[in-house]
Scaffold this motif. Structure first.
Motif, short mmCIF file in Angstrom:
data_model
loop_
_atom_site.label_atom_id
_atom_site.label_comp_id
_atom_site.label_asym_id
_atom_site.label_seq_id
_atom_site.Cartn_x
_atom_site.Cartn_y
_atom_site.Cartn_z
N GLU A 178 0.84 -1.20 0.00
CA GLU A 178 0.00 0.00 0.00
C GLU A 178 0.88 1.25 0.00
OE1 GLU A 178 -3.48 -2.29 2.55
OE2 GLU A 178 -2.61 -0.45 3.37
N MET A 221 -3.01 0.54 12.20
CA MET A 221 -2.21 0.56 10.97
C MET A 221 -0.72 0.69 11.31
SD MET A 221 -4.64 3.02 8.63
CE MET A 221 -3.47 3.08 7.27
N ALA A 225 2.34 -1.87 10.48
CA ALA A 225 3.56 -1.43 9.80
C ALA A 225 4.81 -1.85 10.58
CB ALA A 225 3.53 0.09 9.60
N LYS A 230 -0.28 -8.22 8.66
CA LYS A 230 -1.65 -7.76 8.89
C LYS A 230 -2.31 -8.63 9.96
CE LYS A 230 -3.01 -7.81 4.47
NZ LYS A 230 -3.82 -7.53 3.28
N TYR A 242 2.70 -7.38 4.91
CA TYR A 242 2.17 -6.02 4.77
C TYR A 242 3.32 -5.07 4.51
CZ TYR A 242 -0.28 -1.70 6.25
OH TYR A 242 -0.84 -0.43 6.32
N LEU A 244 4.13 -1.17 3.62
CA LEU A 244 3.52 0.16 3.61
C LEU A 244 4.56 1.19 3.21
CD1 LEU A 244 1.15 2.04 4.13
CD2 LEU A 244 1.81 2.10 6.55
N SER A 302 7.27 0.03 6.72
CA SER A 302 6.88 -1.22 7.40
C SER A 302 8.14 -1.99 7.77
CB SER A 302 5.96 -2.06 6.52
OG SER A 302 6.53 -2.26 5.24
N ARG A 309 8.34 6.42 10.06
CA ARG A 309 7.04 5.83 10.41
C ARG A 309 6.38 6.60 11.56
NH1 ARG A 309 8.52 0.77 11.22
NH2 ARG A 309 8.78 0.88 13.48
#
Length: 332
Positions: A178, A221, A225, A230, A242, A244, A302, A309
């Motif tokens: 994502e 979320m 990350a 997930k 996942y 990110l 992530s 982050r």
């Protein structure tokens, strides 16, 4: 161009030893009512991608062939949501069906280039889901029965909560990449501000619960990350991988690319909640190349990039706080 779905049904009828029983066969394959099958046979309702996969498997047909991938046209499939034909339960069932079928592929992945936050996060938090469903039905689609309706969490039934959770759980089992921007949260906050100013949401406790839900959603979320996996809120069960990325330059357009085996599908968002999809190879490859270019200009946050982050998610929390209180988070 002649409707591809009708071409498919003509071919199935022509090759079947019992053409009159096609509707009964499709009822068993798709698990929907005969009335729903007749709507598809008449062209009143499009087959979803998940349904196409099921039909292809049942009749040993090529998925590429069903989607007419050999020509140069960009062929899109999908339904339009409107007040006369839209039902939130059907919407969630369709979403769940597509996710479940994507799960069946050994090789699969979801790529999301977001303008808004991906819908799956809203579905994890019932207070936020109730708010978003209200936005879609009352304001964006302007359903007649919602014209005089004030917001209430009771509008989200236990059944819808259950379906939302099932769809979110399925999403956690599919690997994702994502690309987000800190501005993705702004649409939600502006919608909430509008309802606050117009007293459509007048109860402070309701507003507080929605803001709290948005904050919890962002914290979740961030936890995903950190782990690079997930999972559902409150769950110890880790799901799929996942990745990110944060892109400070470009706010996406809600393009979703689903990779199912060798097939690549591009879902294009339009008119608020609507999506159409295509598996036309040239279009899919073009969008994949664009996504990859955006990733090159993005920061991976992530598992790595702890400082970036923290800065990214803190900025989003600050924006939620500012909208909630009307005061900057660092004000005296």
């Amino acid at each position: 161009m002649e409707n591809l779905q009708q071409d498919l049904f003509k071919k199935l009828k022509a090759s079947s030893l019992n053409p009159g029983g096609l509707a009964d066969e499709l009822v068993k394959i798709l698990g929907v009512s005969k009335d729903s099958i007749y709507r598809r046979l008449k062209g009143e309702k499009q087959l979803s991608f998940g349904e196409l996969v099921s039909v292809a498997k049942a009749y040993n047909l090529s998925l590429d062939g069903l989607l007419d991938l050999w020509n140069d046209d960009i062929v899109f499939h999908g339904d339009y949501v409107d007040g006369k034909h839209f039902d939130m339960e059907d919407y969630l069932l369709s979403l769940l069906s597509n996710l479940n079928r994507l799960e069946q592929f050994e090789s699969k992945e979801l790529n999301y280039l977001s303008k808004d936050l991906p819908i799956f996060y809203y579905l994890m938090f019932p207070h936020v889901a109730a708010f978003k469903f209200f936005v879609w039905t009352k304001t964006q689609m302007q359903f007649e029965e919602m014209r005089e309706t004030k917001f209430s969490f009771d509008l989200l039934s236990p059944k819808l909560i259950g379906l939302s959770r099932q769809a979110a759980e399925s999403y956690t089992r599919i690997p994702s990449v994502e690309v987000l921007n800190a501005d993705n949260i702004l649409n939600d906050l502006r919608q909430l501000e509008y309802y606050k100013d117009t007293h459509i949401i007048s109860e402070k406790k309701d507003l507080d619960l929605i803001y709290q839900g948005l904050d919890q959603m962002i914290y979740h979320m961030e936890e995903q990350a950190k782990m690079g996996r997930k999972f559902m809120p409150g769950s110890q069960v880790q799901g799929a991988s996942y990745k990110l990325y944060v892109n400070d330059f470009y706010v996406g357009d809600n393009t979703l690319i689903a990779r199912a085996g060798d097939t690549k599908l591009v879902y294009v968002n339009h008119a608020a909640i609507n999506f159409v999809y295509t598996a036309t190879p040239a279009f899919a490859e073009y969008n994949i190349e664009f996504l990859n270019n955006m990733i090159k200009a993005s920061s991976l946050i992530s598992e790595v990039g702890e400082r970036t982050r923290a800065r990214f998610f803190n900025l989003i929390h600050d924006r939620i706080h500012t909208y909630k209180t009307g005061v900057g988070p660092n004000a005296d």
